[in-house]
Design an enzyme around this catalytic site. Sequence first.
Site, short mmCIF file in Angstrom:
data_model
loop_
_atom_site.label_atom_id
_atom_site.label_comp_id
_atom_site.label_asym_id
_atom_site.label_seq_id
_atom_site.Cartn_x
_atom_site.Cartn_y
_atom_site.Cartn_z
N HIS A 179 -57.15 4.27 26.48
CA HIS A 179 -58.49 3.91 26.05
C HIS A 179 -59.50 4.82 26.76
O HIS A 179 -59.49 4.91 27.99
CB HIS A 179 -58.82 2.46 26.41
CG HIS A 179 -58.22 1.45 25.51
ND1 HIS A 179 -56.86 1.20 25.46
CD2 HIS A 179 -58.79 0.59 24.61
CE1 HIS A 179 -56.62 0.23 24.58
NE2 HIS A 179 -57.78 -0.16 24.05
N ASN A 198 -52.94 6.65 33.14
CA ASN A 198 -53.59 5.48 32.56
C ASN A 198 -53.35 4.24 33.41
O ASN A 198 -54.24 3.40 33.53
CB ASN A 198 -53.04 5.26 31.15
CG ASN A 198 -53.84 4.21 30.39
OD1 ASN A 198 -55.03 4.08 30.57
ND2 ASN A 198 -53.15 3.48 29.54
#
Length: 603
Positions: free
Chosen positions: A440, A474
Amino acid sequence: MSLLTEPCLKFLQERLMTQQRDALNRYIRRTRQREKTQQELLTRSSLEVDTPLRAAVRKELIDPRDGLAMERLIGESDLFPISYLEAGLKASHPVCRIEIRDRIGRVLGHGTGFLVTPALLLTNNHVLEDSDSARFSLAQFNYEVDLNLMPRQAKSFRFIPERFFLTDRKLDFTLVAVEESSSDGSKLSEFGHLPLRGKSGKALLGEYVSIIQHPSGAPKAVAIRENRITDVFDDFLHYTTDTLPGSSGSPVFNDDWLVIALHHSGVPDPHDDTKYIANEGIRISSILKFVSSQRPTFNAEQQQLLEPLLADAAVKAGSAPEAEPLQVVDLGAEWYRNLTGYDPQFLGDSFEVPLPILSPSLEADIAPLKDGGRVLDYTHFSIVMSRSRRLAYYTAVNIDGSQLQNLSRNADTWHFDPRIAQKYQCGPALYEHNELDRGHLVRRLDPVWGEAAAIANEDTFHFTNCAPQHKYLNQRTWLDLEEYILKNAGQSRLKVSVFTGPVFRGDDMLYRGKFRIPAEFWKVAVIVKEDGNLSATAYLQTQKNLLDDLEFAYGQYKTYQVPVAVIEGLTGLDFNTLRQHDPIGRKEAAVGHLIEHPEDIRL
């Protein structure tokens, strides 16, 4: 079971008979399917006979430098580089003979085991079924013969079940700690360990495997590629191979010398109890799933011992051993009506923070919306896409710390945005069957505030808000900068506007022939401080050291606070007047300074 009395021996024999009976039942249930598979393998390759998902994972494991790997996999070659033998020898070092002893030192039998971390060994439950049997037994490394067929000097190490011990009878495995030094001063680290991979698909139906073992407690031996996988069950593999009693606990390898199973039982011939028609191993993916699920039950020190195993395995507690296909869901045109996106006045009427301006060359590369626009608006955030890279040039989000809602993550489904052509969005073709995360850019919880929190949560799962990031970037190293900055924003405001995106470079790695993977990511955070002044801080993080090998690489990231002007130079974006509100803009060189703790951030 510290002393194997007559009842204990009878109990152990009954357990082995039960395992063999269960293995035979699995074999019989698959008889028709096995016959069909054998016929198919005469005309088709393992890649065609096994499931598409497992076949895709297997292809991902192929080293592109091995020009013969694919030919072996499709059955057109049995040639190997000579280094294959050297790799097999290296894989043999962590394999040991287990000498099963009772409380007074009597030898009761033998098995095989192998190190899976620098401190933990894997074997069968029926070899070491409880902490007592482990406590009195020995792991004997280097129990083998040299080129002259003379015995090498074996090195014996004790088990330390008090430090770590985990076992399961159903999956017939035991994971136990081993002492760091033997009585003669030898170091366990000299023997290395076999990393375990959690993905299913490391070997396919019909593929050949090898086993390194201590048959009947004899010096180390290997059965090389005389063994073919005949069945794949949820937790077990069946294969034909040469093993003897004492081979229990041996590692089963594919052609890349990756461990695919833990050998544990023969499949008896129902017509002749002196013969076996196959052998059975427990799938490594199933063992790792169980270990991951048990991790929360251990103390901090024991969890630390598990860390290398689970880092190698790349599995999380409770996750499935086999990756599911990426789910793509169409939200429908109505979903996108009346979305206002990023608000430049979010920090107050006196503090306008507009979207960055792209240089003329970048403007020509903006992916156009079907209605003629250039900015994709979502709930509390906006995105501008690159036509050529199919990733965001930047994302811009407003975060209201006083209204944030901690909504749970929805099912892992993702969405193409119908407002721009799909050819400008990277989808499943980039993210499936590899170590890349769908990272994201706008963090999932950043826009999740106010009455529209649930809609914002779902909006973050658009491929437009996604960038390929190695999983360790991430999950492990991108600091929660916004949280720290929110805590230090003016208490009456608790608001932050954040811009995030990748750095596009011409030498970014080309992946799967059509995707260029960004090696660096940037972030610019803007707040109004307690003193009423604007603060704009910029951050840069690199993953260049991970991208050489997406399947096995693991390295260290560095996060830097850098001047806003540095981000502008790297990206071609113009952040208007933000550079004037940068606390380090005039003080530091282009490199900035390393961020190791939130307290290193200068606001």
